[in-house]
Design an enzyme around this catalytic site. Structure first.
Site, short mmCIF file in Angstrom:
data_model
loop_
_atom_site.label_atom_id
_atom_site.label_comp_id
_atom_site.label_asym_id
_atom_site.label_seq_id
_atom_site.Cartn_x
_atom_site.Cartn_y
_atom_site.Cartn_z
N CYS A 204 66.17 -45.82 69.06
CA CYS A 204 67.58 -45.55 69.38
C CYS A 204 67.74 -44.97 70.78
O CYS A 204 67.45 -45.63 71.76
CB CYS A 204 68.21 -44.68 68.30
N HIS B 221 67.77 -47.94 63.41
CA HIS B 221 67.11 -46.86 62.67
C HIS B 221 66.58 -47.40 61.35
O HIS B 221 67.04 -47.01 60.27
CB HIS B 221 68.10 -45.73 62.39
N GLU C 70 64.10 -46.59 59.81
CA GLU C 70 63.50 -45.51 59.01
C GLU C 70 64.51 -44.75 58.17
O GLU C 70 64.13 -43.97 57.29
CB GLU C 70 62.78 -44.51 59.94
#
Length: 316
Positions: A142, A235, A237
């Site tokens: 990011c 993102h 994750e």
């Protein structure tokens, strides 16, 4: 094989409840194996949440991994207990003489600032420069992806009219890349940001390649030609609830945020979101670790003095 973490790291209990194989330092000392050394520079304010999310993704691999957690010295988080930082985190001064097989640099909530205005920008620049000689492959997430593209290649970031938040469909531009081994033709990934990098700027740079894009979210993954640097604007994750928590936080701040796209069932914030990107998130990190870290790193990284790279193991 497991991921090696500190015996008392809070993430251990969470991961063990999810039946993710983690190994304590004590047990790891009794195994004759050279684990991959991974450094995570955690720039997020909620460090415990972020480290747990990343460790979950890194643990889904047959490789044994040893993780060092890093924080900036020029800015100390106020959202993470001090005893946690003192117990589990180091600064760049502590690790600058070490070599790592891989490194992850997380995002940070500083998008509204010019890069040079960020409190720890100079320190981050020193770290990014250090990765050129001391890290085999770096995975930027990011804001860190935008920061690294700017530092290494001069790629600008642009403000968005509204925050980009939600779950978006992506397409591969390099479907034969080892990074996408096992991926479906299209895949989902979360985004949560106020700025973007643009394809036309990246395509002017011969050393860079756009690997995946989204019709709605734009550029997703960019890499260099040798697989040493990956820049991921999303993102993967994130947990299922992460974007909901961010949305509620923005509501409480009076920011009047739009409902995250393609996230809540029927776009109804009262309904629980479902994680529809987990499998590709695990594949993304597993493929990076296997093909761009494990299969290219020298066995004795400290004796090598600097990483060496095989031209046959580039991003294609």
């Amino acid at each position: 094989m497991p991921i090696k973490i500190s015996d008392s790291l809070p993430a251990r209990a969470v991961l063990e409840q999810e039946h993710i194989f983690v190994m304590t330092e004590y047990r790891a000392l009794h195994q004759d194996i050279r684990p991959l050394k991974i450094c995570i520079l955690n720039l997020m304010p909620t460090k415990i949440v972020t480290e747990t999310q990343l460790l979950r993704c890194l643990a889904n691999t047959p490789l044994q991994i040893e993780v060092d957690l890093l924080q900036t010295k020029s800015h100390v988080s106020t959202h993470t207990p001090e005893d946690h930082l003192l117990s589990f985190y180091q600064t760049f001064d502590d690790v600058k003489d070490r070599f790592y097989d891989g490194m992850i640099i997380t995002g940070a909530p500083v998008e509204h600032l010019a890069f040079e205005e960020v409190e720890y920008w100079e320190e981050l620049c020193r770290i990014m420069e250090w990765t050129k000689t001391n890290v085999q492959s770096v995975f930027h997430i990011c804001w860190a992806a935008q920061a690294a593209l700017y530092y290494h290649y001069g790629v600008k970031k642009y403000p968005l009219a509204k925050k980009l938040s939600g779950i978006f469909t992506h397409q591969m531009r390099t479907p034969k890349s080892r990074l996408f081994r096992g991926f479906d033709d299209t895949f989902l990934a979360p985004h949560s940001r106020h700025t973007e990098v643009r394809a036309e700027d990246i395509e002017k740079i011969e050393a860079l390649k756009i690997m995946s894009v989204s019709d709605e979210a734009g550029v997703h993954i960019v890499c260099d030609q040798d697989g040493r640097q990956f820049f991921v604007t999303g993102h993967s994750e994130y947990d299922a609830e992460t974007i909901r928590l961010e949305y509620e936080r923005d509501l409480q701040k009076g920011l009047n945020p739009d409902i995250p796209k393609h996230y809540f069932p029927d776009d109804d914030p009262t309904k629980a979101p479902k994680n529809m990107w987990r499998s590709h998130a695990h594949l993304l990190y597993t493929n990076w670790l296997n093909y761009f870290v494990y299969q290219t790193t020298p066995y004795d990284i400290e004796a090598s003095h600097a990483p060496t790279f095989s031209k046959t193991e580039h991003a294609e």
